[in-house]
Motif scaffolding. Structure first.
Motif, short mmCIF file in Angstrom:
data_model
loop_
_atom_site.label_atom_id
_atom_site.label_comp_id
_atom_site.label_asym_id
_atom_site.label_seq_id
_atom_site.Cartn_x
_atom_site.Cartn_y
_atom_site.Cartn_z
N ALA A 188 7.71 -44.49 85.18
CA ALA A 188 8.45 -44.80 83.90
C ALA A 188 8.31 -46.35 83.27
CB ALA A 188 9.69 -44.19 83.88
N ASP A 189 8.69 -47.07 84.28
CA ASP A 189 8.58 -48.58 83.93
C ASP A 189 6.94 -49.02 83.50
OD1 ASP A 189 11.15 -49.02 84.83
OD2 ASP A 189 10.67 -49.38 86.74
N MET A 190 6.09 -48.28 84.15
CA MET A 190 4.68 -48.62 83.90
C MET A 190 4.41 -47.91 82.60
SD MET A 190 2.94 -47.79 87.57
CE MET A 190 1.47 -47.86 87.05
N PHE A 191 4.77 -47.00 82.43
CA PHE A 191 4.28 -46.22 80.95
C PHE A 191 5.26 -46.81 80.03
CE2 PHE A 191 5.28 -43.13 77.73
CZ PHE A 191 4.10 -42.39 77.57
N GLU A 192 6.43 -47.25 79.94
CA GLU A 192 7.24 -47.87 78.99
C GLU A 192 6.54 -49.40 78.75
OE1 GLU A 192 11.34 -48.21 79.77
OE2 GLU A 192 11.43 -46.60 78.19
N ASP A 193 5.89 -49.87 79.57
CA ASP A 193 5.22 -51.10 79.64
C ASP A 193 4.05 -50.95 78.59
OD1 ASP A 193 7.20 -52.52 80.85
OD2 ASP A 193 5.99 -52.69 82.56
N GLU A 194 3.19 -49.86 78.80
CA GLU A 194 2.18 -49.40 78.26
C GLU A 194 2.46 -48.94 76.74
OE1 GLU A 194 -2.18 -47.00 78.85
OE2 GLU A 194 -0.47 -46.77 80.21
N PHE A 195 3.22 -48.15 76.68
CA PHE A 195 3.89 -47.75 75.32
C PHE A 195 4.16 -49.06 74.33
CE2 PHE A 195 6.91 -46.09 72.48
CZ PHE A 195 6.43 -44.99 71.95
N TRP A 196 5.09 -49.79 74.77
CA TRP A 196 5.38 -50.76 73.85
C TRP A 196 4.40 -52.18 74.00
CZ3 TRP A 196 8.82 -49.12 70.67
CH2 TRP A 196 9.64 -48.21 71.14
N SER A 197 3.37 -51.90 74.50
CA SER A 197 2.35 -53.22 74.48
C SER A 197 1.74 -53.17 73.16
CB SER A 197 1.43 -52.75 75.77
OG SER A 197 0.36 -51.69 75.47
N GLY A 198 1.59 -52.25 72.26
CA GLY A 198 0.88 -52.33 71.08
C GLY A 198 -0.05 -51.49 71.08
N ARG A 199 -0.53 -50.78 72.19
CA ARG A 199 -1.80 -49.76 71.89
C ARG A 199 -1.11 -48.69 71.05
NH1 ARG A 199 -3.93 -46.98 77.79
NH2 ARG A 199 -5.58 -45.84 76.80
N SER A 200 -2.19 -48.21 70.64
CA SER A 200 -2.28 -47.03 69.46
C SER A 200 -1.39 -45.75 70.28
CB SER A 200 -3.51 -46.69 68.82
OG SER A 200 -4.36 -46.20 69.77
N LEU A 201 -0.84 -45.38 69.79
CA LEU A 201 -0.23 -43.78 70.21
C LEU A 201 -1.24 -42.98 70.68
CD1 LEU A 201 3.24 -43.29 68.16
CD2 LEU A 201 3.03 -44.22 70.06
N GLU A 202 -2.39 -42.65 69.79
CA GLU A 202 -3.34 -41.72 69.98
C GLU A 202 -4.16 -42.10 71.08
OE1 GLU A 202 -2.66 -43.03 67.20
OE2 GLU A 202 -1.94 -41.40 65.76
N SER A 203 -4.69 -43.42 71.29
CA SER A 203 -5.06 -43.50 72.83
C SER A 203 -4.27 -43.55 73.87
CB SER A 203 -5.85 -44.86 72.73
OG SER A 203 -4.64 -45.92 72.49
#
Length: 239
Positions: free
Chosen positions: A62-77
């Protein structure tokens, strides 16, 4: 020095008080109590180890996923990467919401339909959170049951052993320690096994329940934030 705990009665006979001897000399009912408590203890430790390992794993992911989620990467990708293998509850929540979003957003227009989509996404996330938490909480009732009942099961073995000791006194008309000691020792051993099963179960239940509760709050918080993000995107697309 020998590891065997023993005592000598007045006739010179050695009475063995080792753990194995206490089990082998016990009444069939006391033996059954001991076996049940031993199996319950083994089962509790298996659940404790599995739960702690699983919670540590899902928290790290979950820590790794949230870091990626809030990194600015598009939701679709991000969705394309995790949708085929959502291996932790937070990813399952994200995939469920995105799947409903992609299924409906192209067909949605107007305020009423937009509100309907928001409501469906919210329901999907609530259902996903409930399902994933039920998985995390699996077998917790077993820990609670053992923690609350094992001392009483051990106490039953204690009472039964003491009853047998009184029977031995009545049959032999002898109140010496050599007559009553084996039965009392068996009884106390049953009590000890009850505590051995119950104490770890209670401590682990409280600790793991707290960890699961914090993780549930984390899922709820992510669902609220993600729902707000999707709602904002819907509002922007409607204008």
């Amino acid at each position: 020095m020998s590891d065997v705990v023993s005592a000598t009665d007045l006739g010179g006979t050695m009475t063995d008080f080792s753990i194995m001897a206490l089990f082998m000399q016990a009444d069939i009912v006391v033996k059954a109590v001991m076996i049940v408590l031993l199996l319950a203890s083994v089962g509790c430790w298996a659940i404790i180890v599995e739960k702690l390992r699983n919670l540590r794993t899902v928290t790290r992911k979950a820590d790794m996923f949230e870091d990626e989620f809030w990194s600015g990467r598009s939701l679709e990708s991000l969705y394309e990467r995790v949708r085929n293998n959502p291996d932790h509850p937070l990813a399952m929540l994200f995939v469920a919401a995105m799947r409903e979003w992609q299924r409906s957003v192209g067909q949605t227009s107007g305020l009423a339909k937009t509100m309907g989509l928001q409501d469906r996404i919210s329901k999907v996330m609530r259902v996903t959170v409930t399902r994933e938490m039920e998985r995390l909480e699996g077998y917790m009732n077993f820990l609670a049951t053992v923690g609350s009942t094992a001392p009483f099961v051990g106490l039953f073995g204690t009472v039964w052993g003491i009853m047998n000791s009184f029977k031995s006194i009545a049959m032999s008309h002898d109140t010496s320690l050599a007559v009553v000691a084996p039965g009392i020792a068996e009884a106390l051993f049953a009590t000890a096994l009850g505590l051995v099963a119950a104490i770890p179960a209670v401590v682990a239940y409280n600790k793991i329940s707290g960890d699961i509760g914090r993780y549930a709050n984390r899922l709820d918080g992510f669902a609220d934030e993600f729902g707000t993000l999707l709602s904002r995107q819907l509002d922007e697309g409607a204008h």
